[in-house]
Design an enzyme around this catalytic site. Structure first.
Site, mmCIF file in Angstrom:
data_model
loop_
_atom_site.group_PDB
_atom_site.id
_atom_site.type_symbol
_atom_site.label_atom_id
_atom_site.label_comp_id
_atom_site.label_asym_id
_atom_site.label_seq_id
_atom_site.Cartn_x
_atom_site.Cartn_y
_atom_site.Cartn_z
ATOM 1 C CE LYS A 173 -0.421 0.134 5.043
ATOM 2 N NZ LYS A 173 -1.347 0.218 6.193
ATOM 3 C CE1 TYR A 215 16.106 31.245 6.330
ATOM 4 C CE2 TYR A 215 16.010 28.893 5.808
ATOM 5 C CZ TYR A 215 16.055 30.211 5.397
ATOM 6 O OH TYR A 215 16.052 30.514 4.059
#
Length: 368
Positions: free
Chosen positions: A35, A253
């Site tokens: 899946k 950052y």
């Protein structure tokens, strides 16, 4: 030239992992669960490595059709069943086995009136409380299915919620056996964790998923260290820059990492737009692991869209172009996931389409 990042899908590892399942459950047949496009690995890429399975389990009809187009002639199981009555003719056309987990799906089969006989897996909710008939309803659902002319074989199916934890499966097995007592039919209940640790649940069919791809059902890599499982996906890149930091310099950052000494930091061509987890920790004591030229080191600073930074202290000879492994051989994906507040399943499924992906086939050396 393209960016140096690349994923590799290792068919020999897939075949090895399927054989591990065979050894764990020698008397059971195997539904290889593919899946979510084979947990992000790609059904086309994994098929050759898993085609020794007895059947494939998946969700989408399009994935089932793809398997038939690839030449698979064996059983295919729709794990969530059908979603509308118009799907029923496709069950016949592509010879699919379908899960049946609710009254509505039984009604769809009745209304569509397929010629049959269709193979179904009747799902019993033994405590997971997602899909399935509750124990008090199950016997009536089975009786109804048995009288429908379009239905042939009926397999009893359930799914475990705690096979990977201390709670275990005893309470669910007890509920299953009470609800199915004296009902004929084969049984399918074991997921990956039950395949590894609960042999009493192996029964006629097992449904391994994450372990086929070399991941741990618990999310802890050490829990599968002695099983012989191998990673089926590796993610590689290179250093594209180096910075020499002084004490007090920050990285990335938000300036989340501050150097406490003079140190070298490498910049890697990989970021969250490639599927690397943005929440991977690059500061404090539990930083995400990375391999630089085979040497284990750690992330520094925040993950950016296209780049991460790594501590080169253990790798004094590293330079621009030095290879980097983000996960794969030598670095379990579960270790990266654990430092990112998630699980290996998610990282596998999140590999971005922009990452070039190659296949180490069963006929070539698996040396990447």
């Amino acid at each position: 030239m393209p960016r140096p990042i690349q994923a590799v899908i290792h068919q020999p590892a897939l075949a090895n992992n399927l054989e591990v399942v065979r050894r764990q459950a020698p008397a059971s047949r195997i539904w290889a669960v593919v899946k979510a496009n084979a947990y992000g690995h790609g059904i086309r890429r994994v098929f050759a490595g898993l085609k020794a399975a007895d059947g494939f389990g998946l969700l989408d009809l399009s994935e089932a059709v793809l398997l038939r187009d690839l030449g698979w002639q064996g059983p295919i199981l729709l794990l969530e069943g059908i979603f509308q009555a118009q799907d029923v003719p496709l069950l016949e056309q592509y010879r699919l086995t379908t899960a049946v987990h609710c009254e509505e799906q039984l009604r769809m089969l009745e209304l569509a009136r397929p010629k049959g006989p269709l193979a179904i897996q009747l799902k019993l909710n033994t405590g997971m409380n997602r899909l399935g008939f509750r124990p008090a309803q199950y016997r009536a659902a089975w009786e109804r299915a048995r009288t429908m002319s379009c239905i042939g074989s009926i397999v009893h199916m359930t799914h475990f919620s705690d096979a990977d934890s201390k709670r275990g499966i005893a309470h669910q097995v007890e509920a299953f056996e009470a609800a199915t007592a004296n009902l004929p039919g084969e049984v399918s209940m074991a997921n990956s964790a039950a395949v590894l640790w609960h042999p009493q649940a192996h029964r006629n069919w097992v449904r391994p998923g994450i372990i086929l791809y070399g991941g741990s059902p618990t999310g802890v890599s050490s829990d599968i260290a002695e099983t012989g499982l191998q990673p089926a996906m590796s993610l590689h890149s290179e250093l594209i820059g180096i910075q020499d930091l002084q004490p007090g310099d920050t990285v990335g950052y938000g300036s989340m990492f501050t150097a406490d000494r003079a140190m070298r930091v490498g910049v890697v061509a990989c970021g969250y737009a490639d599927g690397y987890p943005r929440h991977a920790v690059g500061w404090g004591e539990r930083r995400a692991p990375v391999l630089v030229d085979g040497v284990r080191t750690q992330l520094v600073g925040r993950v950016s869209m296209d780049m991460i930074c790594v501590d080169l202290t253990p790798c004094p000879k590293a330079k621009v172009g030095t290879p980097v492994t983000l996960w794969g051989h030598g670095l379990p994906i579960d270790d990266v996931a654990a430092a990112s507040g998630t699980v290996g399943y998610e990282l596998m499924c999140a590999l971005a389409p922009r990452v070039p992906t190659s296949v180490a086939t069963l006929t070539t050396a698996d040396a990447v």
